[in-house]
Design a protein around this motif. Structure first.
Motif, PDB file in Angstrom:
ATOM      1  N   LEU A 120       0.839  -1.194   0.000  1.00 17.10           N
ATOM      2  CA  LEU A 120       0.000   0.000   0.000  1.00 17.10           C
ATOM      3  C   LEU A 120       0.875   1.246   0.000  1.00 17.10           C
ATOM      4  O   LEU A 120       2.019   1.209   0.454  1.00 17.10           O
ATOM      5  CB  LEU A 120      -0.910  -0.010   1.242  1.00 17.10           C
ATOM      6  N   PRO A 121       0.353   2.347  -0.544  1.00 15.47           N
ATOM      7  CA  PRO A 121       1.157   3.571  -0.566  1.00 15.47           C
ATOM      8  C   PRO A 121       1.426   4.080   0.851  1.00 15.47           C
ATOM      9  O   PRO A 121       0.565   3.993   1.721  1.00 15.47           O
ATOM     10  CB  PRO A 121       0.281   4.553  -1.351  1.00 15.47           C
ATOM     11  N   THR A 122       2.638   4.594   1.072  1.00 17.72           N
ATOM     12  CA  THR A 122       2.979   5.167   2.373  1.00 17.72           C
ATOM     13  C   THR A 122       3.302   6.641   2.169  1.00 17.72           C
ATOM     14  O   THR A 122       3.483   7.087   1.049  1.00 17.72           O
ATOM     15  CB  THR A 122       4.219   4.477   2.974  1.00 17.72           C
ATOM     16  N   GLU A 123       3.364   7.342   3.300  1.00 13.23           N
ATOM     17  CA  GLU A 123       3.711   8.758   3.208  1.00 13.23           C
ATOM     18  C   GLU A 123       5.156   8.914   3.658  1.00 13.23           C
ATOM     19  O   GLU A 123       5.440   8.974   4.853  1.00 13.23           O
ATOM     20  CB  GLU A 123       2.774   9.570   4.102  1.00 13.23           C
ATOM     21  N   GLY A 124       6.060   8.922   2.679  1.00 15.27           N
ATOM     22  CA  GLY A 124       7.468   9.012   3.032  1.00 15.27           C
ATOM     23  C   GLY A 124       7.914   7.850   3.903  1.00 15.27           C
ATOM     24  O   GLY A 124       8.692   8.033   4.825  1.00 15.27           O
ATOM     25  N   GLY A 125       7.402   6.665   3.632  1.00  8.78           N
ATOM     26  CA  GLY A 125       7.854   5.484   4.344  1.00  8.78           C
ATOM     27  C   GLY A 125       7.103   5.183   5.623  1.00  8.78           C
ATOM     28  O   GLY A 125       7.314   4.138   6.229  1.00  8.78           O
ATOM     29  N   VAL A 126       6.221   6.073   6.086  1.00 10.72           N
ATOM     30  CA  VAL A 126       5.464   5.774   7.305  1.00 10.72           C
ATOM     31  C   VAL A 126       3.967   5.836   7.016  1.00 10.72           C
ATOM     32  O   VAL A 126       3.540   6.325   5.966  1.00 10.72           O
ATOM     33  CB  VAL A 126       5.796   6.747   8.458  1.00 10.72           C
ATOM     34  N   LEU A 127       3.182   5.316   7.964  1.00  7.58           N
ATOM     35  CA  LEU A 127       1.734   5.315   7.798  1.00  7.58           C
ATOM     36  C   LEU A 127       1.177   6.707   8.082  1.00  7.58           C
ATOM     37  O   LEU A 127       1.780   7.493   8.816  1.00  7.58           O
ATOM     38  CB  LEU A 127       1.092   4.312   8.772  1.00  7.58           C
ATOM     39  N   THR A 128       0.005   6.999   7.521  1.00  3.52           N
ATOM     40  CA  THR A 128      -0.631   8.280   7.803  1.00  3.52           C
ATOM     41  C   THR A 128      -1.243   8.245   9.203  1.00  3.52           C
ATOM     42  O   THR A 128      -1.495   7.181   9.765  1.00  3.52           O
ATOM     43  CB  THR A 128      -1.736   8.575   6.787  1.00  3.52           C
ATOM     44  N   ASP A 129      -1.491   9.426   9.760  1.00  4.03           N
ATOM     45  CA  ASP A 129      -1.942   9.517  11.153  1.00  4.03           C
ATOM     46  C   ASP A 129      -3.178   8.678  11.484  1.00  4.03           C
ATOM     47  O   ASP A 129      -3.187   7.973  12.489  1.00  4.03           O
ATOM     48  CB  ASP A 129      -2.175  10.985  11.526  1.00  4.03           C
ATOM     49  N   PRO A 130      -4.257   8.729  10.661  1.00  2.00           N
ATOM     50  CA  PRO A 130      -5.428   7.921  11.027  1.00  2.00           C
ATOM     51  C   PRO A 130      -5.093   6.441  11.173  1.00  2.00           C
ATOM     52  O   PRO A 130      -5.586   5.763  12.083  1.00  2.00           O
ATOM     53  CB  PRO A 130      -6.392   8.149   9.864  1.00  2.00           C
ATOM     54  N   ASN A 131      -4.203   5.934  10.304  1.00  2.11           N
ATOM     55  CA  ASN A 131      -3.797   4.533  10.405  1.00  2.11           C
ATOM     56  C   ASN A 131      -3.067   4.261  11.705  1.00  2.11           C
ATOM     57  O   ASN A 131      -3.286   3.238  12.351  1.00  2.11           O
ATOM     58  CB  ASN A 131      -2.879   4.173   9.236  1.00  2.11           C
ATOM     59  N   VAL A 132      -2.181   5.190  12.065  1.00  2.70           N
ATOM     60  CA  VAL A 132      -1.418   5.004  13.296  1.00  2.70           C
ATOM     61  C   VAL A 132      -2.358   4.985  14.492  1.00  2.70           C
ATOM     62  O   VAL A 132      -2.261   4.130  15.369  1.00  2.70           O
ATOM     63  CB  VAL A 132      -0.366   6.120  13.459  1.00  2.70           C
ATOM     64  N   TRP A 133      -3.317   5.944  14.519  1.00  2.70           N
ATOM     65  CA  TRP A 133      -4.255   5.992  15.651  1.00  2.70           C
ATOM     66  C   TRP A 133      -5.079   4.717  15.726  1.00  2.70           C
ATOM     67  O   TRP A 133      -5.253   4.138  16.787  1.00  2.70           O
ATOM     68  CB  TRP A 133      -5.194   7.200  15.509  1.00  2.70           C
ATOM     69  N   LEU A 134      -5.571   4.276  14.565  1.00  2.00           N
ATOM     70  CA  LEU A 134      -6.430   3.092  14.543  1.00  2.00           C
ATOM     71  C   LEU A 134      -5.668   1.863  15.030  1.00  2.00           C
ATOM     72  O   LEU A 134      -6.088   1.185  15.976  1.00  2.00           O
ATOM     73  CB  LEU A 134      -6.958   2.866  13.127  1.00  2.00           C
ATOM     74  N   LEU A 135      -4.510   1.603  14.394  1.00  2.00           N
ATOM     75  CA  LEU A 135      -3.743   0.406  14.761  1.00  2.00           C
ATOM     76  C   LEU A 135      -3.196   0.529  16.173  1.00  2.00           C
ATOM     77  O   LEU A 135      -3.270  -0.410  16.969  1.00  2.00           O
ATOM     78  CB  LEU A 135      -2.608   0.193  13.769  1.00  2.00           C
ATOM     79  N   GLY A 136      -2.642   1.712  16.491  1.00  2.00           N
ATOM     80  CA  GLY A 136      -2.090   1.909  17.830  1.00  2.00           C
ATOM     81  C   GLY A 136      -3.168   1.770  18.902  1.00  2.00           C
ATOM     82  O   GLY A 136      -2.938   1.164  19.942  1.00  2.00           O
ATOM     83  N   GLY A 137      -4.349   2.315  18.613  1.00  2.00           N
ATOM     84  CA  GLY A 137      -5.449   2.210  19.574  1.00  2.00           C
ATOM     85  C   GLY A 137      -5.851   0.768  19.804  1.00  2.00           C
ATOM     86  O   GLY A 137      -5.992   0.313  20.942  1.00  2.00           O
ATOM     87  N   CYS A 138      -6.041   0.028  18.696  1.00  2.00           N
ATOM     88  CA  CYS A 138      -6.408  -1.391  18.831  1.00  2.00           C
ATOM     89  C   CYS A 138      -5.318  -2.140  19.589  1.00  2.00           C
ATOM     90  O   CYS A 138      -5.609  -2.977  20.452  1.00  2.00           O
ATOM     91  CB  CYS A 138      -6.591  -2.024  17.456  1.00  2.00           C
ATOM     92  N   ALA A 139      -4.042  -1.842  19.264  1.00  2.00           N
ATOM     93  CA  ALA A 139      -2.938  -2.544  19.905  1.00  2.00           C
ATOM     94  C   ALA A 139      -2.924  -2.237  21.402  1.00  2.00           C
ATOM     95  O   ALA A 139      -2.755  -3.139  22.229  1.00  2.00           O
ATOM     96  CB  ALA A 139      -1.619  -2.139  19.259  1.00  2.00           C
ATOM     97  N   GLY A 140      -3.120  -0.944  21.758  1.00  2.00           N
ATOM     98  CA  GLY A 140      -3.144  -0.586  23.169  1.00  2.00           C
ATOM     99  C   GLY A 140      -4.264  -1.289  23.906  1.00  2.00           C
ATOM    100  O   GLY A 140      -4.068  -1.847  24.992  1.00  2.00           O
ATOM    101  N   ALA A 141      -5.455  -1.305  23.275  1.00  2.00           N
ATOM    102  CA  ALA A 141      -6.589  -1.998  23.885  1.00  2.00           C
ATOM    103  C   ALA A 141      -6.289  -3.482  24.022  1.00  2.00           C
ATOM    104  O   ALA A 141      -6.661  -4.118  25.012  1.00  2.00           O
ATOM    105  CB  ALA A 141      -7.844  -1.775  23.047  1.00  2.00           C
ATOM    106  N   ALA A 142      -5.594  -4.059  23.016  1.00  2.00           N
ATOM    107  CA  ALA A 142      -5.265  -5.483  23.066  1.00  2.00           C
ATOM    108  C   ALA A 142      -4.376  -5.783  24.268  1.00  2.00           C
ATOM    109  O   ALA A 142      -4.592  -6.763  24.989  1.00  2.00           O
ATOM    110  CB  ALA A 142      -4.559  -5.908  21.775  1.00  2.00           C
TER     111      ALA A 142
END
Lengths: 350, 501
Positions: B276-298
Motif C-alpha cells: 500500500l502507498p505510504t507517506e514518506g515510508g510511514v503510515l498516515t496519522d489515522p492509520n497510526v491511531w487506529l492500529l495503535g489504539g487497537c494494539a493498546g486496547a489489546a
C-alpha cells in the motif's frame, strides 16, 4: 438499451434472489437446490462475460460437484434446520455498512470492458501476444527461439497459458489446496476404531445395499452414459490448451462417472474397478506430478516450473509438454479427492 | 555454507516451500503410523537448514528474487526474500522443527492411531502455507497460500476433539471468521488489481505510490486491515483465538501460537509498508491511531483477561492477545526503534510462547488437563516443567536478562521518540499486568499444597523436556547476548521503513 446488458442485469438479479432465498430457506434440501441454481446462474453470467473457463468450472464444480456433496452430507444429518434463525440487528447493520463501503470502493473503478482500464493495459496485452520471453540465465542458449512467441502457437487458450505457465505456481498450490481438503477429511471423518470390526462390516454392507439402485431402467441407461462421461472428461483434460477446460473441470467429470457408477451398482462394485488404495495414492500422485515437473525443470538447469528447460532445442514444444503434465497432475488430484470426499461423506461415521 | 547445498543455492526460496509441500504430500505414503513423526521431523529439519542458509545469503548479498517458471516479474510470480522474510522464515521453521520433535508422545496420546498419517501430512502442509506466505512477492499468491495454511489449521484444531469436544465448535468458529478474513483480503487484492493491473508486490507499490489512490485504494486498505486483523487476532477481532488455542491438540496449540499469528503480523507489515502507498515510508496519522489504539486496547484487555482464566492454556492464549498488541503497536508508529522492537518481539515471543505452550501440553500429557485446580503444588512434583513456565513468564513481563526486556526496551524507546507517551504507558502497564498473571502460576504451583488425594505424578520424560528448555533457554541466552539479533532486526526494520522491496 443493449439486450446483452439487459440479460446480464436480469441474471444478476436472479442470482442475488437465489442466494437470499437459500439463506432464508428453512428446509436444507431446498437451500442446497437454491445454491445449485445460484451457481448455474453464475455460470451463465460468466459465459456472457466471455469467461468460458470460469463458467465451465462454476458449472462443473459449483453447480455439479458441490451440490452432490452437500446432498450427500444431508443424507447423514437430515434436512431440517434445528433452531429457528436468530436475526441479529447489529449484524445486519454491519453487513449493510460493509456493502456500502464496497459500493463506494467500486464507484471509481473503470467501467466494465473499458479498453483503457489498467487491467487491460499493463500486463494482459503481453499475455495475449505471448511475447514476454524468459529471464535470461546462464543455462539458456543465446539464440533461444522464444522470439516467435512464448509458446509458438502451441497454446492458443490464453487462460490455460496464464493458469499453467505464467502463474503455474499458483495453480500448483490450488491443487495442493484440494489435496489439503482431502487430507483434512481423511483426518476428521475416518470412523473411530473403537467399535468392534463386525459392526463396521454390517454397517458398510447395509449402506451399500441402500445405495444400489434397484431400477433396471436407471441402471441400463446410466451404465450406458458412464463411458461417454469418461471420454468427455479426458477430452476436456487434453483439450485445455485449445479450448475451455483443463484439469479442474476434467477431474470433476471423471469423478462424476465413478460416482454415478457407485450410485447405480453399489460401492463394492465400483471398488472392484477402482480400488480405494489407488484413489488414496492418486491424491498424492497428482500434486507430486505437478511439483515433480517443476523439479525436473530445476534439474535441467531452469527455474522451478520453467518448462522450456525440459527441451532447450524446442522450448515452445517443451512449454506445451510441461503444461500437459501439470494439468494431468491437477486432474488426477481433483478426481481422486472428489471421490474420497464422496466416499467419506457416504460411509464415514461421526 | 554447507557444501552439498551449494548447487541449489539459487533455488533456496522455492525449496523452502517445496520441501514441506513434498513432505506433506508424501506423508500419507511414507509416513504411515509411527513413522509419520520421523518423517515430519526430517522434513522440518531440512527446511530449517535451508532457512538458516537463506538468512546467511540474504545477510551478505541482499534480497533474493526468484522468477518462477523463468517468467520475469511482474508477468510471472516472483518469490522475494528480504531480511524480514528471511528472519520470519527462520522463526517458523526452527520453532516448527523443535515443536515437531517435542510432539511425538503428545500426538500419540491425543490423535487416534489410524490417523497419524493424515495428521502429519496436514501438519506439514500448514507449515508449507505459512512459509509460502513469507517468501512470496506476489499479492495473489499470498492469498492462495493463506488458503492452504487456513484450511489445514482448521483441520488441526478440530482434532482436539478427542480431548475436548469444544474443539469442534472453536474450529468451526475459526473457520467462519478465518474465511471472512480471507475473503476481505481477496476483495482488497481484487480492488488493487483493478486499480493498477498488476499483482506483483513491488510493482503494486510503485504504481500505487504514483497514483492518487482515491476511493478504490482507501477501500482496499480498509478491507485489508479488517482481514489481516482477523488473521493476526488483533483486538477486537481476537475472539476466535483463546477458544481455538485452548481446545486444539497441545502440539497444534504450540505450533500455532509460535507461527500462525506471527505470519499474520508479517503479512500486515508487508501490505502496510511494501504494497500500500505510504507517506514518506510511514503510515498516515489515522492509520497510526487506529492500529495503535487497537494494539493498546489489546495489551490492556489481553493482560486483564489472562489473569482471570481458569487454566494455563487459556491464560497463555489471552497473554498472546496482549503480545500481538505489542508487536502491532511497534509496527504502526513507524519509528525505526519501534519497528526493531516489533520485529524482535515477533521472534522472541515465538520462542517464549512456543515453549510455554509446550509446557501447557506437558501438563495435559501428565495430568489430563492444565486447569489451575489440578496444578496446585505442581512445582515440587514437576520441577523442570514448572521452572520453564516461570522463566517464560519472566520473559513475558520483560524482566532484564530475558529476551522480552530487549524487545520492549526498543519498543518503548521508539514510542517515546515518535511522541506517543500514552502508548508507552500502556506497554509499561501491560508488563506490570504480565507480572500478575505470572505470579498467579507461581502461587498455584509453588505456594499451594498439593491436594491430599493427588496421585503420584512424575516429571515429564527427557525427550519432551529438552525442546522446551531449548526454546526457553535460547530466549534467555538472546536476552543476555542481544547484539547480533538486534543488529539483524534493525537492518530489517530499516529496509521495511525505507519502503524497500
Amino acid at each position: 438499451m443493449d439486450p446483452v446488458l439487459l440479460l446480464d442485469v436480469l441474471l444478476l438479479i436472479l442470482a442475488v434472489l437465489a442466494a437470499v432465498a437459500a439463506m432464508l430457506q428453512r428446509d436444507l434440501l431446498g437451500s442446497v437446490m437454491l445454491m445449485g441454481i445460484y451457481s448455474l446462474l453464475m455460470a451463465v453470467i460468466w459465459a456472457n462475460l466471455f469467461a468460458m473457463d470460469v463458467s465451465f468450472t462454476e458449472a462443473s464444480v459449483g453447480a455439479g460437484a458441490a451440490t452432490v456433496l452437500l446432498l450427500m452430507a444431508l443424507t447423514r444429518i437430515g434436512t431440517r434446520e434445528r433452531s429457528g434463525g436468530d436475526h441479529s440487528l447489529p449484524a445486519l447493520v454491519l453487513v449493510v455498512l460493509t456493502g456500502v463501503v464496497l459500493l463506494y470502493g467500486t464507484s471509481e473503478l473503470p467501467r466494465f470492458g473499458d479498453p483503457q482500464a489498467p487491467a487491460q493495459l499493463h500486463i494482459a496485452p503481453h499475455y495475449l501476444a505471448q511475447d514476454i520471453g524468459k529471464v535470461s540465465d546462464s543455462a539458456t542458449p543465446p539464440n533461444s527461439p522464444h522470439g516467435e512467441g512464448d509458446f509458438g502457437h502451441h497454446v492458443p487458450n490464453t487462460v490455460t497459458a496464464v493458469l499453467a505457465s505464467y502463474r503455474g505456481y499458483d495453480t500448483m498450490f490450488e491443487t495442493a489446496v484440494i489435496f489439503s481438503a482431502g487430507m483434512c477429511l481423511l483426518l476428521l471423518l475416518r470412523p473411530i476404531p473403537r467399535r468392534s470390526p463386525e459392526t463396521v462390516t454390517i454397517d458398510e454392507s447395509g449402506s451399500t445395499s441402500h445405495q444400489k439402485s434397484e431400477s433396471v431402467v436407471l441402471r441400463t441407461i446410466g451404465g450406458m452414459l458412464i463411458p461417454y462421461i469418461l471420454v468427455f472428461g479426458f477430452y476436456v483434460q487434453m483439450h485445455g490448451e485449445i479450448g475451455p477446460g483443463g484439469g479442474f473441470q476434467a477431474g470433476v467429470l471423471v469423478a462424476a462417472a465413478f460416482i454415478l457408477h457407485s450410485l447405480l451398482f453399489g460401492r463394492t462394485a465400483t471398488d472392484r474397478w477402482l480400488p480405494r488404495w489407488l484413489v488414496d495414492l492418486a491424491m498424492s500422485l497428482g500434486v507430486l506430478l505437478y511439483a515433480g515437473t517443476g523439479v525436473a525443470c530445476m534439474a535441467m538447469g531452469g527455474h522451478f516450473l520453467d518448462y522450456s528447460a525440459l527441451d532447450r532445442v524446442h522450448p515452445a514444444e517443451a512449454e506445451a509438454l510441461g503444461m500437459t503434465l501439470v494439468e494431468a497432475g491437477v486432474g488426477l488430484t481433483v478426481a481422486s479427492v472428489v471421490l474420497t470426499i464422496v466416499r467419506k461423506v457416504q460411509g464415514g461415521t461421526r | 555454507m554447507l557444501n552439498f547445498l551449494q548447487p541449489w543455492a539459487n533455488h533456496f526460496p522455492v525449496l523452502l516451500v517445496l520441501i514441506p509441500l513434498l513432505g506433506g504430500v508424501l506423508a500419507p505414503i511414507f509416513g504411515r503410523g509411527s513413522r509419520g513423526w520421523a518423517w515430519a521431523v526430517l522434513t522440518t529439519g531440512i527446511a530449517t537448514i535451508i532457512s538458516i542458509e537463506m538468512l546467511l545469503v540474504v545477510r551478505s548479498g541482499g534480497a533474493i528474487s526468484y522468477p518462477l517458471g523463468g517468467w520475469p516479474a511482474p508477468f510471472g510470480i516472483e518469490l522475494k526474500v528480504d531480511l524480514l522474510s528471511a528472519i520470519v522464515a527462520l522463526v517458523v521453521t526452527s520453532v516448527g522443527w523443535i515443536v515437531t520433535i517435542h510432539s511425538r508422545r503428545s500426538v500419540q496420546v491425543e490423535i487416534p492411531a489410524d490417523r497419524l498419517g493424515p495428521f502429519w501430512s496436514v501438519w506439514l502442509l500448514a507449515i508449507t502455507g505459512l512459509l509460502g506466505i513469507i517468501v512470496t512477492g506476489d499479492a495473489f499468491n499470498m492469498y492462495v497460500l493463506l488458503e492452504i495454511s487456513a484450511l489445514t489449521i482448521y483441520g488441526l484444531i478440530a482434532m482436539g476433539r478427542s480431548r475436548d469436544r469444544k474443539a469442534l465448535v472453536s474450529a468451526f468458529n475459526y473457520l467462519i471468521l478465518g474465511s471472512i478474513g480471507a475473503s476481505f483480503i481477496l476483495i482488497a487484492i481484487g480492488l488493487l488489481y483493478a486499480h493498477t493491473g498488476t499483482l506483483n508486490m513491488s510493482d503494486l507499490h510503485q504504481r500505487l505510490q504514483a497514483s492518487d489512490g482515491g476511493a478504490t485504494v482507501m477501500t482496499a486498505r480498509a478491507f485489508l486491515l479488517v482481514g489481516l486483523s482477523l488473521k493476526m487476532a488483533l483486538f477486537p477481532l481476537h475472539f476466535w483465538m483463546p477458544a481455538a488455542y485452548s481446545t486444539a491438540p497441545s502440539a497444534v496449540a504450540s505450533l500455532l501460537s509460535a507461527t500462525a499469528t506471527k505470519v499474520g503480523i508479517y503479512m500486515a507489515m508487508r501490505f502496510l509498508y511494501t504494497v500500500l502507498p505510504t507517506e514518506g515510508g510511514v503510515l498516515t496519522d489515522p492509520n497510526v491511531w487506529l492500529l495503535g489504539g487497537c494494539a493498546g486496547a489489546a495489551i490492556f484487555y489481553g493482560s486483564i483477561q489472562a489473569s482471570r482464566q481458569p487454566s494455563l492454556s487459556l491464560l497463555l492464549a489471552y497473554s498472546s492477545v496482549a503480545q500481538v498488541g505489542y508487536i502491532v503497536m511497534g509496527l504502526a508508529v513507524g519509528h525505526i526503534d519501534a519497528m526493531t522492537g516489533s520485529i524482535l518481539h515477533l521472534m522472541f515471543h515465538a520462542l517464549m510462547k512456543g515453549g510455554l505452550f509446550l509446557c501447557a501440553g506437558i501438563f495435559i500429557y501428565r495430568l489430563g488437563s492444565n486447569d489451575f485446580t489440578q496444578l496446585a503444588g505442581i512445582g515440587r512434583r514437576m520441577p523442570w516443567t514448572s521452572a520453564a513456565v516461570v522463566l517464560g513468564g519472566l520473559g513475558m513481563i520483560g524482566v532484564p536478562g530475558t529476551a522480552g526486556f530487549i524487545s520492549k526496551l526498543h519498543l518503548l524507546r521508539g514510542l517515546l521518540l515518535a511522541d506517543h507517551p500514552i502508548l508507552a504507558m500502556l506497554v509499561l502497564l501491560g508488563s506490570a499486568m504480565a507480572a500478575i498473571y505470572t505470579w498467579k502460576f507461581v502461587e498455584i504451583a509453588y505456594l499451594k499444597p498439593a491436594a491430599e488425594d493427588a496421585e503420584e505424578i512424575r516429571e515429564a520424560p527427557f525427550e519432551m523436556l529438552w525442546p522446551v528448555w531449548l526454546l526457553i533457554g535460547s530466549s534467555i541466552w538472546l536476552g543476555l547476548n542481544p547484539a547480533p539479533v538486534v543488529e539483524l532486526a534493525t537492518d530489517a526494520a530499516r529496509a521495511l521503513l525505507g519502503g524497500g522491496g
